[in-house]
Design a protein around this motif. Structure first.
Motif, PDB file in Angstrom:
ATOM      1  N   ASN A   1     -17.903  -4.717 -12.353  1.00  0.00           N
ATOM      2  CA  ASN A   1     -17.152  -3.911 -13.321  1.00  0.00           C
ATOM      3  C   ASN A   1     -16.030  -3.128 -12.650  1.00  0.00           C
ATOM      4  O   ASN A   1     -14.917  -3.054 -13.170  1.00  0.00           O
ATOM      5  CB  ASN A   1     -18.078  -2.958 -14.080  1.00  0.00           C
ATOM      6  N   ARG A   2     -16.340  -2.535 -11.474  1.00  0.00           N
ATOM      7  CA  ARG A   2     -15.307  -1.803 -10.736  1.00  0.00           C
ATOM      8  C   ARG A   2     -14.177  -2.741 -10.322  1.00  0.00           C
ATOM      9  O   ARG A   2     -13.004  -2.391 -10.437  1.00  0.00           O
ATOM     10  CB  ARG A   2     -15.908  -1.131  -9.507  1.00  0.00           C
ATOM     11  N   LYS A   3     -14.545  -3.917  -9.843  1.00  0.00           N
ATOM     12  CA  LYS A   3     -13.536  -4.892  -9.415  1.00  0.00           C
ATOM     13  C   LYS A   3     -12.691  -5.327 -10.600  1.00  0.00           C
ATOM     14  O   LYS A   3     -11.465  -5.445 -10.493  1.00  0.00           O
ATOM     15  CB  LYS A   3     -14.215  -6.102  -8.779  1.00  0.00           C
ATOM     16  N   GLU A   4     -13.324  -5.545 -11.733  1.00  0.00           N
ATOM     17  CA  GLU A   4     -12.606  -5.961 -12.937  1.00  0.00           C
ATOM     18  C   GLU A   4     -11.619  -4.882 -13.383  1.00  0.00           C
ATOM     19  O   GLU A   4     -10.484  -5.172 -13.741  1.00  0.00           O
ATOM     20  CB  GLU A   4     -13.619  -6.241 -14.053  1.00  0.00           C
ATOM     21  N   LYS A   5     -12.031  -3.617 -13.343  1.00  0.00           N
ATOM     22  CA  LYS A   5     -11.147  -2.516 -13.721  1.00  0.00           C
ATOM     23  C   LYS A   5      -9.985  -2.396 -12.749  1.00  0.00           C
ATOM     24  O   LYS A   5      -8.839  -2.165 -13.143  1.00  0.00           O
ATOM     25  CB  LYS A   5     -11.918  -1.209 -13.789  1.00  0.00           C
ATOM     26  N   ALA A   6     -10.292  -2.538 -11.449  1.00  0.00           N
ATOM     27  CA  ALA A   6      -9.240  -2.462 -10.434  1.00  0.00           C
ATOM     28  C   ALA A   6      -8.252  -3.604 -10.601  1.00  0.00           C
ATOM     29  O   ALA A   6      -7.018  -3.396 -10.518  1.00  0.00           O
ATOM     30  CB  ALA A   6      -9.849  -2.489  -9.035  1.00  0.00           C
ATOM     31  N   ASP A   7      -8.715  -4.805 -10.885  1.00  0.00           N
ATOM     32  CA  ASP A   7      -7.841  -5.954 -11.124  1.00  0.00           C
ATOM     33  C   ASP A   7      -6.970  -5.732 -12.350  1.00  0.00           C
ATOM     34  O   ASP A   7      -5.785  -6.068 -12.349  1.00  0.00           O
ATOM     35  CB  ASP A   7      -8.646  -7.236 -11.270  1.00  0.00           C
ATOM     36  N   ALA A   8      -7.540  -5.135 -13.382  1.00  0.00           N
ATOM     37  CA  ALA A   8      -6.783  -4.883 -14.614  1.00  0.00           C
ATOM     38  C   ALA A   8      -5.688  -3.855 -14.344  1.00  0.00           C
ATOM     39  O   ALA A   8      -4.566  -3.984 -14.847  1.00  0.00           O
ATOM     40  CB  ALA A   8      -7.715  -4.392 -15.715  1.00  0.00           C
ATOM     41  N   ARG A   9      -5.979  -2.818 -13.539  1.00  0.00           N
ATOM     42  CA  ARG A   9      -4.969  -1.809 -13.199  1.00  0.00           C
ATOM     43  C   ARG A   9      -3.835  -2.434 -12.382  1.00  0.00           C
ATOM     44  O   ARG A   9      -2.672  -2.121 -12.567  1.00  0.00           O
ATOM     45  CB  ARG A   9      -5.589  -0.671 -12.421  1.00  0.00           C
ATOM     46  N   ASN A  10      -4.208  -3.308 -11.437  1.00  0.00           N
ATOM     47  CA  ASN A  10      -3.189  -3.945 -10.593  1.00  0.00           C
ATOM     48  C   ASN A  10      -2.305  -4.870 -11.394  1.00  0.00           C
ATOM     49  O   ASN A  10      -1.123  -5.003 -11.085  1.00  0.00           O
ATOM     50  CB  ASN A  10      -3.878  -4.728  -9.455  1.00  0.00           C
TER      51      ASN A  10
END
Length: 120
Positions: free
Chosen positions: A108-117
């Motif tokens: 979930n953290r990785k998915e959120k970080a990818d979405a922000r990037n």
């Protein structure tokens, strides 16, 4: 180990039936004759005798015949081995679910970080 496993198998097989679990609950309140148990569970005497026999083999119930009446009461077994077996497996599954929760959190953290990037 083999005796231990056989005892677990016998106990869990005895407890796997809803009627036998009900019989144990009834006997937890007071001793009862097989006739009384058969009436409470709307069963034939033969059917109830079979259930009681399985519970006796597992050491969960004892019976005593006085005259024509066979009285049933809770056995002396305390299910300590079975409770220990269940607790070991509960801990194992708890640890596995905790590890799974951690993996999901990381994803979930990785998915959120990818979405922000991607927004940048």
């Amino acid at each position: 180990m083999v005796h231990y496993q056989a005892q677990l198998d016998t106990t869990f097989a005895a407890l796997s039936d809803v009627t036998r679990r009900g019989v144990l609950e009834q006997l937890g309140g007071s001793d009862a004759s097989i006739t009384d148990l058969a009436q409470r569970f709307h069963m034939t005497l033969t059917g109830m005798k079979k259930h009681v026999s399985i519970l006796e083999q597992a050491g969960l119930v004892t019976t005593e015949k006085v005259g024509r009446v066979r009285t049933c009461k809770l056995g002396v077994r305390r299910l300590e081995e079975e409770a220990a077996w269940i607790e070991r497996h509960r801990q194992l599954w708890s640890a596995r679910f905790d590890a799974l929760d951690e993996i999901v959190e990381n994803l979930n953290r990785k998915e959120k970080a990818d979405a922000r990037n991607k927004r940048r």
